[in-house]
Design an enzyme around this catalytic site. Structure first.
Site, PDB file in Angstrom:
ATOM      1  N   LYS A   9       1.144  -0.966   7.280  1.00  0.00           N
ATOM      2  CA  LYS A   9       1.372  -1.022   5.834  1.00  0.00           C
ATOM      3  C   LYS A   9       0.501  -2.112   5.191  1.00  0.00           C
ATOM      4  O   LYS A   9      -0.106  -2.923   5.900  1.00  0.00           O
ATOM      5  CB  LYS A   9       2.865  -1.272   5.582  1.00  0.00           C
ATOM      6  CG  LYS A   9       3.764  -0.114   6.054  1.00  0.00           C
ATOM      7  CD  LYS A   9       5.225  -0.402   5.735  1.00  0.00           C
ATOM      8  CE  LYS A   9       6.127   0.764   6.126  1.00  0.00           C
ATOM      9  NZ  LYS A   9       7.551   0.508   5.736  1.00  0.00           N
ATOM     10  N   TYR A  49       7.740   9.916   1.675  1.00  0.00           N
ATOM     11  CA  TYR A  49       9.060   9.292   1.604  1.00  0.00           C
ATOM     12  C   TYR A  49      10.056  10.156   0.823  1.00  0.00           C
ATOM     13  O   TYR A  49      10.919   9.622   0.126  1.00  0.00           O
ATOM     14  CB  TYR A  49       8.957   7.909   0.951  1.00  0.00           C
ATOM     15  CG  TYR A  49       8.425   6.819   1.858  1.00  0.00           C
ATOM     16  CD1 TYR A  49       9.006   6.553   3.096  1.00  0.00           C
ATOM     17  CD2 TYR A  49       7.363   6.007   1.450  1.00  0.00           C
ATOM     18  CE1 TYR A  49       8.537   5.525   3.912  1.00  0.00           C
ATOM     19  CE2 TYR A  49       6.885   4.980   2.266  1.00  0.00           C
ATOM     20  CZ  TYR A  49       7.480   4.745   3.493  1.00  0.00           C
ATOM     21  OH  TYR A  49       7.022   3.721   4.294  1.00  0.00           O
ATOM     22  N   ASN A 116       7.588  -4.574   5.892  1.00  0.00           N
ATOM     23  CA  ASN A 116       7.937  -4.632   7.316  1.00  0.00           C
ATOM     24  C   ASN A 116       6.825  -4.108   8.220  1.00  0.00           C
ATOM     25  O   ASN A 116       7.085  -3.652   9.327  1.00  0.00           O
ATOM     26  CB  ASN A 116       9.270  -3.923   7.566  1.00  0.00           C
ATOM     27  CG  ASN A 116       9.242  -2.469   7.131  1.00  0.00           C
ATOM     28  OD1 ASN A 116       8.200  -1.955   6.731  1.00  0.00           O
ATOM     29  ND2 ASN A 116      10.374  -1.789   7.220  1.00  0.00           N
ATOM     30  N   HIS A 119       4.995   1.668   9.907  1.00  0.00           N
ATOM     31  CA  HIS A 119       5.813   2.874   9.775  1.00  0.00           C
ATOM     32  C   HIS A 119       5.689   3.693  11.049  1.00  0.00           C
ATOM     33  O   HIS A 119       4.631   3.715  11.674  1.00  0.00           O
ATOM     34  CB  HIS A 119       5.321   3.738   8.607  1.00  0.00           C
ATOM     35  CG  HIS A 119       5.915   5.122   8.604  1.00  0.00           C
ATOM     36  ND1 HIS A 119       7.155   5.386   8.055  1.00  0.00           N
ATOM     37  CD2 HIS A 119       5.458   6.294   9.128  1.00  0.00           C
ATOM     38  CE1 HIS A 119       7.425   6.678   8.247  1.00  0.00           C
ATOM     39  NE2 HIS A 119       6.413   7.246   8.891  1.00  0.00           N
ATOM     40  N   GLU A 130       4.785  14.617   8.623  1.00  0.00           N
ATOM     41  CA  GLU A 130       4.008  13.474   8.118  1.00  0.00           C
ATOM     42  C   GLU A 130       2.543  13.564   8.547  1.00  0.00           C
ATOM     43  O   GLU A 130       1.640  13.241   7.763  1.00  0.00           O
ATOM     44  CB  GLU A 130       4.634  12.168   8.621  1.00  0.00           C
ATOM     45  CG  GLU A 130       6.007  11.916   8.012  1.00  0.00           C
ATOM     46  CD  GLU A 130       6.740  10.737   8.654  1.00  0.00           C
ATOM     47  OE1 GLU A 130       6.157  10.055   9.529  1.00  0.00           O
ATOM     48  OE2 GLU A 130       7.908  10.498   8.285  1.00  0.00           O
TER      49      GLU A 130
HETATM   50  P1  IDP Z   1      11.993   2.907   8.594  1.00  0.00           P
HETATM   51  O1  IDP Z   1      10.625   2.556   8.025  1.00  0.00           O
HETATM   52  O2  IDP Z   1      12.441   1.874   9.574  1.00  0.00           O
HETATM   53  O3  IDP Z   1      12.071   4.328   9.107  1.00  0.00           O
HETATM   54  P2  IDP Z   1      13.492   3.834   6.254  1.00  0.00           P
HETATM   55  O4  IDP Z   1      14.961   3.714   6.108  1.00  0.00           O
HETATM   56  O5  IDP Z   1      12.923   5.189   6.515  1.00  0.00           O
HETATM   57  O6  IDP Z   1      13.028   2.786   7.378  1.00  0.00           O
HETATM   58  O7  IDP Z   1      12.858   3.246   4.925  1.00  0.00           O
HETATM   59  C1  IDP Z   1      11.497   3.431   4.633  1.00  0.00           C
HETATM   60  C2  IDP Z   1      10.917   2.111   4.168  1.00  0.00           C
HETATM   61  O8  IDP Z   1      11.514   1.763   2.918  1.00  0.00           O
HETATM   62  C3  IDP Z   1      11.228   0.919   5.073  1.00  0.00           C
HETATM   63  O9  IDP Z   1      10.354   0.806   6.175  1.00  0.00           O
HETATM   64  C4  IDP Z   1      11.094  -0.228   4.116  1.00  0.00           C
HETATM   65  O10 IDP Z   1       9.700  -0.519   3.856  1.00  0.00           O
HETATM   66  C5  IDP Z   1      11.711   0.359   2.846  1.00  0.00           C
HETATM   67  N1  IDP Z   1      13.160   0.112   2.757  1.00  0.00           N
HETATM   68  C6  IDP Z   1      14.120   0.768   3.411  1.00  0.00           C
HETATM   69  N2  IDP Z   1      15.347   0.316   3.091  1.00  0.00           N
HETATM   70  C7  IDP Z   1      15.146  -0.653   2.182  1.00  0.00           C
HETATM   71  C8  IDP Z   1      16.033  -1.499   1.442  1.00  0.00           C
HETATM   72  O11 IDP Z   1      17.272  -1.446   1.569  1.00  0.00           O
HETATM   73  N3  IDP Z   1      15.455  -2.392   0.587  1.00  0.00           N
HETATM   74  C9  IDP Z   1      14.100  -2.475   0.436  1.00  0.00           C
HETATM   75  N4  IDP Z   1      13.231  -1.682   1.084  1.00  0.00           N
HETATM   76  C10 IDP Z   1      13.739  -0.783   1.962  1.00  0.00           C
HETATM   77 MG    MG Z   2      11.917   6.115   8.062  1.00  0.00          MG
END
Ligand code: IDP
Ligand code: MG
Length: 140
Positions: A9, A49, A116, A119, A130
């Protein structure tokens, strides 16, 4: 052969972790079958997303993901979908286990768990969907 979509990212690219992420993938033994540096647009992110459109964090997520280049890659190997999820660590970098990419290199910078670093597709079905979005011309 199993495949999954990897994104480094914008925070991971900006902090200079492209090499570190790819090093871990290669050290683990998976094969990189496609890779590209690009700034994703809104349409791609809405599709990528789709499950998160409308959630409270979605606008911040899109702003973050369009803030700079990402490295998108497809990696291949037996059970790579589950392995790459394990290598990334849990979504919230603050809680991610040491030894994982998010656990070793990530933290909360004041935006919750948005930044984070990486992905990974969460299932084989998500991976196929994807990969088709990011690499529409990649042969199966
Ligand atoms: P993942 O990337 O671990 O699969 P997902 O739940 O699919 O997590 O969420 C996609 C992305 O959205 C996350 O990697 C993060 O960047 C962001 N995200 C997810 N949940 C939150 C939240 O509660 N607050 C802020 N950003 C979030
Ligand atoms: Mg995810």
């Amino acid at each position: 052969m199993d495949r999954t979509l990897v994104l480094v990212k914008p925070d991971g690219v900006a902090r200079g972790y492209v090499g570190e992420v790819l090093r871990r993938i290669e050290a683990k033994g998976y094969t990189i079958v496609a890779m590209e540096l690009r700034v994703p647009d809104r349409a791609l992110l809405d599709a990528h997303y789709a499950e998160h459109v409308g959630k409270p964090f979605f606008p911040d997520l899109v702003a973050f993901m369009t803030s700079g280049p990402v490295v998108a890659a497809v990696i291949e190997g037996q059970r790579v979908v589950e392995a790459w999820r394990a290598m990334m660590g849990t979504t919230d970098a603050t809680k991610a286990a040491p030894g994982t990419i998010r656990g070793d290199l990530g933290r909360d910078w004041g935006n919750g768990s948005t930044e984070n670093l990486v992905h990974g597709s969460d299932s084989s079905e998500s991976a196929a969907r994807e990969i088709a979005l990011w690499f529409p011309t990649l042969p199966g």
